[in-house]
Design a protein around this motif. Sequence first.
Motif, PDB file in Angstrom:
ATOM      1  N   MET A   1      12.601  -3.889   4.690  1.00 29.09           N
ATOM      2  CA  MET A   1      11.039  -4.141   5.292  1.00 29.09           C
ATOM      3  C   MET A   1      10.892  -3.659   6.753  1.00 29.09           C
ATOM      4  SD  MET A   1       9.119  -6.941   3.395  1.00 29.09           S
ATOM      5  CE  MET A   1       9.426  -7.269   2.230  1.00 29.09           C
ATOM      6  N   PHE A   2       9.615  -3.320   7.050  1.00 23.49           N
ATOM      7  CA  PHE A   2       9.261  -2.980   8.177  1.00 23.49           C
ATOM      8  C   PHE A   2       9.212  -4.003   9.294  1.00 23.49           C
ATOM      9  CE2 PHE A   2       4.924  -1.683  11.155  1.00 23.49           C
ATOM     10  CZ  PHE A   2       5.668  -1.166  11.634  1.00 23.49           C
ATOM     11  N   VAL A   3      10.282  -3.529  10.414  1.00 22.87           N
ATOM     12  CA  VAL A   3      10.248  -4.766  11.454  1.00 22.87           C
ATOM     13  C   VAL A   3       8.334  -4.656  12.520  1.00 22.87           C
ATOM     14  CG1 VAL A   3      12.688  -4.006  11.736  1.00 22.87           C
ATOM     15  CG2 VAL A   3      10.960  -2.270  13.366  1.00 22.87           C
ATOM     16  N   GLY A   4       7.920  -4.070  12.204  1.00 22.08           N
ATOM     17  CA  GLY A   4       6.363  -4.186  12.900  1.00 22.08           C
ATOM     18  C   GLY A   4       5.254  -4.121  12.042  1.00 22.08           C
ATOM     19  N   TYR A   5       6.396  -5.625  11.199  1.00 23.77           N
ATOM     20  CA  TYR A   5       4.770  -6.488  10.011  1.00 23.77           C
ATOM     21  C   TYR A   5       4.002  -7.245  10.957  1.00 23.77           C
ATOM     22  CZ  TYR A   5       6.692  -5.674   5.849  1.00 23.77           C
ATOM     23  OH  TYR A   5       6.386  -4.770   4.619  1.00 23.77           O
ATOM     24  N   GLN A   6       4.847  -7.472  12.493  1.00 21.03           N
ATOM     25  CA  GLN A   6       3.159  -8.524  13.387  1.00 21.03           C
ATOM     26  C   GLN A   6       2.603  -7.979  14.103  1.00 21.03           C
ATOM     27  OE1 GLN A   6       7.008  -7.889  14.167  1.00 21.03           O
ATOM     28  NE2 GLN A   6       7.290  -7.154  15.963  1.00 21.03           N
ATOM     29  N   THR A   7       2.581  -5.996  14.067  1.00 17.15           N
ATOM     30  CA  THR A   7       1.538  -6.026  14.400  1.00 17.15           C
ATOM     31  C   THR A   7       0.852  -5.034  13.429  1.00 17.15           C
ATOM     32  OG1 THR A   7       2.354  -3.570  14.568  1.00 17.15           O
ATOM     33  CG2 THR A   7       3.020  -4.555  16.316  1.00 17.15           C
ATOM     34  N   LEU A   8       0.627  -6.275  12.513  1.00 16.20           N
ATOM     35  CA  LEU A   8      -0.357  -4.873  11.795  1.00 16.20           C
ATOM     36  C   LEU A   8      -1.193  -6.275  11.211  1.00 16.20           C
ATOM     37  CD1 LEU A   8       1.583  -2.592   9.567  1.00 16.20           C
ATOM     38  CD2 LEU A   8       0.329  -2.314  11.389  1.00 16.20           C
ATOM     39  N   ARG A   9      -2.145  -6.260   9.682  1.00 18.70           N
ATOM     40  CA  ARG A   9      -2.843  -6.961   9.348  1.00 18.70           C
ATOM     41  C   ARG A   9      -2.871  -7.017   7.607  1.00 18.70           C
ATOM     42  NH1 ARG A   9      -3.789 -11.839  11.263  1.00 18.70           N
ATOM     43  NH2 ARG A   9      -5.563 -12.129   9.500  1.00 18.70           N
ATOM     44  N   PHE A  10      -2.262  -7.289   7.257  1.00 19.99           N
ATOM     45  CA  PHE A  10      -1.747  -7.176   5.445  1.00 19.99           C
ATOM     46  C   PHE A  10      -3.219  -7.249   4.184  1.00 19.99           C
ATOM     47  CE2 PHE A  10       1.710  -7.360   7.838  1.00 19.99           C
ATOM     48  CZ  PHE A  10       2.245  -6.462   7.517  1.00 19.99           C
ATOM     49  N   THR A  11      -3.174  -6.732   2.812  1.00 16.76           N
ATOM     50  CA  THR A  11      -4.376  -7.625   1.830  1.00 16.76           C
ATOM     51  C   THR A  11      -3.254  -7.994   1.047  1.00 16.76           C
ATOM     52  OG1 THR A  11      -4.290  -5.017   0.888  1.00 16.76           O
ATOM     53  CG2 THR A  11      -6.329  -5.972   2.581  1.00 16.76           C
ATOM     54  N   ARG A  12      -3.630  -8.641   0.478  1.00 16.38           N
ATOM     55  CA  ARG A  12      -3.117  -8.793  -1.042  1.00 16.38           C
ATOM     56  C   ARG A  12      -2.795  -8.078  -1.788  1.00 16.38           C
ATOM     57  NH1 ARG A  12      -3.179 -15.003   0.081  1.00 16.38           N
ATOM     58  NH2 ARG A  12      -4.817 -15.451   0.657  1.00 16.38           N
ATOM     59  N   ASP A  13      -3.077  -6.931  -1.561  1.00 13.69           N
ATOM     60  CA  ASP A  13      -2.864  -6.182  -2.879  1.00 13.69           C
ATOM     61  C   ASP A  13      -2.078  -4.654  -2.299  1.00 13.69           C
ATOM     62  OD1 ASP A  13      -5.209  -4.562  -0.993  1.00 13.69           O
ATOM     63  OD2 ASP A  13      -6.102  -3.536  -3.282  1.00 13.69           O
TER      64      ASP A  13
ATOM     65  N   THR B   1      -1.757  -3.082   1.004  1.00 13.95           N
ATOM     66  CA  THR B   1      -1.994  -2.072   1.919  1.00 13.95           C
ATOM     67  C   THR B   1      -2.425  -2.628   3.551  1.00 13.95           C
ATOM     68  OG1 THR B   1      -4.446  -1.775   0.368  1.00 13.95           O
ATOM     69  CG2 THR B   1      -4.309  -1.316   3.008  1.00 13.95           C
ATOM     70  N   TRP B   2      -1.846  -1.994   4.404  1.00 15.21           N
ATOM     71  CA  TRP B   2      -2.054  -2.724   5.829  1.00 15.21           C
ATOM     72  C   TRP B   2      -3.282  -1.808   6.723  1.00 15.21           C
ATOM     73  CZ3 TRP B   2      -0.913   1.462   9.393  1.00 15.21           C
ATOM     74  CH2 TRP B   2      -0.383   2.438   8.971  1.00 15.21           C
ATOM     75  N   VAL B   3      -3.382  -2.755   7.672  1.00 15.95           N
ATOM     76  CA  VAL B   3      -4.205  -2.059   8.415  1.00 15.95           C
ATOM     77  C   VAL B   3      -3.998  -1.650  10.060  1.00 15.95           C
ATOM     78  CG1 VAL B   3      -6.382  -2.158   9.236  1.00 15.95           C
ATOM     79  CG2 VAL B   3      -5.958  -2.936   6.286  1.00 15.95           C
ATOM     80  N   ARG B   4      -3.721  -1.382  10.536  1.00 10.96           N
ATOM     81  CA  ARG B   4      -3.620  -1.850  12.096  1.00 10.96           C
ATOM     82  C   ARG B   4      -5.218  -1.198  12.558  1.00 10.96           C
ATOM     83  NH1 ARG B   4       0.554   2.559  12.746  1.00 10.96           N
ATOM     84  NH2 ARG B   4       1.878   0.622  12.623  1.00 10.96           N
ATOM     85  N   LEU B   5      -4.956  -2.409  13.666  1.00 14.67           N
ATOM     86  CA  LEU B   5      -6.879  -2.068  14.402  1.00 14.67           C
ATOM     87  C   LEU B   5      -6.161  -1.076  15.818  1.00 14.67           C
ATOM     88  CD1 LEU B   5      -9.690  -3.204  14.790  1.00 14.67           C
ATOM     89  CD2 LEU B   5      -8.740  -5.474  15.488  1.00 14.67           C
ATOM     90  N   GLN B   6      -6.992  -0.341  16.173  1.00 15.97           N
ATOM     91  CA  GLN B   6      -7.036   0.672  17.589  1.00 15.97           C
ATOM     92  C   GLN B   6      -8.267   0.238  17.931  1.00 15.97           C
ATOM     93  OE1 GLN B   6      -4.749   3.773  14.892  1.00 15.97           O
ATOM     94  NE2 GLN B   6      -2.955   3.319  16.254  1.00 15.97           N
TER      95      GLN B   6
END
Length: 128
Positions: A1-13, A15-20
């Motif tokens: 699994m990706f080690v940067g999970y704490q920097t992202l938001r996720f949908t239940r389907d 998808t990841w989202v990174r706010l910039q």
Amino acid sequence: MFVGYQTLRFTRDHTWVRLQGDTLRVGLTDVLTGGLTGLVEVGLPPPGGALHLLAPCGFLATRTWYGDLFAPAAGLVSERNELLFDDPGLVVRDPYESGWLFELRHTGDPLPDTLDGADYLELVSQVL
């Protein structure tokens, strides 16, 4: 699994989202892409296109399967990952970096009904 999970938001389907700033970078999680073998085509929304929350905005296709992509937020597409048109496999090989899908300038709540990294990992641990 990706080690940067704490920097992202996720949908239940998955998808990841990174706010910039006022821009959201959108991609698919390794949980979803791990099952995408033989990805042959990616359809992405055009720059300047308006996206509506949870509305279809693109697609993924293998030789035997087709699936819609859904917008994790409302906004205008500011950029899409043009590399995916020549190499759709980037979505699978590097989903969090070079395999991102598109960016959008959000309107309204930028991350409605999303999960933080810990909640997403708990969600997928129940499914896996």
